[in-house]
Write a protein that holds these residues in place. Sequence first.
Motif, mmCIF file in Angstrom:
data_model
loop_
_atom_site.group_PDB
_atom_site.id
_atom_site.type_symbol
_atom_site.label_atom_id
_atom_site.label_comp_id
_atom_site.label_asym_id
_atom_site.label_seq_id
_atom_site.Cartn_x
_atom_site.Cartn_y
_atom_site.Cartn_z
ATOM 1 N N LEU A 11 11.513 -7.821 5.832
ATOM 2 C CA LEU A 11 11.518 -6.632 4.986
ATOM 3 C C LEU A 11 10.752 -5.504 5.649
ATOM 4 N N GLU A 12 9.591 -5.812 6.203
ATOM 5 C CA GLU A 12 8.767 -4.783 6.837
ATOM 6 C C GLU A 12 9.502 -4.133 7.997
ATOM 7 N N TYR A 69 7.869 5.167 2.111
ATOM 8 C CA TYR A 69 7.367 3.922 2.685
ATOM 9 C C TYR A 69 8.193 2.713 2.252
ATOM 10 N N GLY A 70 8.992 2.895 1.210
ATOM 11 C CA GLY A 70 9.930 1.862 0.817
ATOM 12 C C GLY A 70 9.355 0.664 0.107
ATOM 13 N N LEU A 71 8.149 0.755 -0.393
ATOM 14 C CA LEU A 71 7.539 -0.387 -1.061
ATOM 15 C C LEU A 71 7.554 -0.155 -2.567
ATOM 16 N N GLU A 98 10.792 -0.195 8.318
ATOM 17 C CA GLU A 98 10.362 0.623 9.452
ATOM 18 C C GLU A 98 11.559 1.253 10.153
ATOM 19 N N LEU A 99 12.650 0.504 10.274
ATOM 20 C CA LEU A 99 13.850 1.036 10.929
ATOM 21 C C LEU A 99 14.480 2.158 10.101
#
Length: 223
Positions: free
Chosen positions: A84-85, A178-180, A89-90
Motif C-alpha cells: 500500500l505504501e 498522502y492517501g491515508l 508513493e507512486l
Amino acid sequence: MFVIVDEREIVKTGYATSFDREGVASTGLRPDEFAEWVSGAGKPDLQAVEAFLIGDCSNRESFPRLIRERCVAPVIALNDSPSLEQTLELFAAGMDDVVRKPVHVREIMARVGAIRRRKEAQPEYKVVGQMRVYFDGRDPEVAGSSLPLPRRERRILEYLVQNQSKRVTKTQIFNAIYGLFDDEVEEDVVESHISKLRKKLRHRLGYDPIDSKRYLGYCLTLN
C-alpha cells in the motif's frame, strides 16, 4: 506505440510479444537509457506513444515528471509485489495508474483508454490570479515564470485550486495528498508543507494567497 521501461530483458520482451499479438507496436528501454531517450526524442515519436509502462526499477518516481515535460501520454507503473505504501508513493509521484503483475495487455490498453477519457474531460490547467496551475505534473507558473516545487507542495497547490470555491481541512488535504484514509492525521506534516508553500508563493506574489483559519482549514484568496 507503448514504451516499456524495465531493467529485465525478459519483462520487456514478454510485453513486446504480447502487444505484437494484439497488433500493437511497442519498444523496450532500460531505465538508464530512458531519460536520454525522452529528452532527445522528436515530437512525432512522442506523439506516437500511447502510454509509458514503468516496471520495477530505481528512481522510477522521477519518471512521470520527466515525461510530462515533453509528452502527455499516460504513465502506468507495473508492480511485481506492491505494498500500500509503495502504491501511494507512486500515485503521489504522478503515475496515472498502478497495476499489479501479471496483467494482460488488453487490460493495460483498456486502462489507458479510461485514463485518456478522464483527461479529455479535465482542463490541463487553471488560472487563479497571477498563478497558472497545471494538473499534469508540471510546476505552476507564478507571476509570469515557473515556480519549481517539491511534488507534495505542488499537489497541495493543485488541490487548493481544484477546490478554490471552498475551504478545505487538514484532514481533507492529508487524505488527498498522502492517501491515508484514517482518523490519526499527522497535522504537523500537512502544516509543514503548507507553510513552505505559502512562503514561496508569498515571496513570488508579494502576498499570501492561502488563507488559513484554525479549525476551518485553508482556501485560496485573490489579492
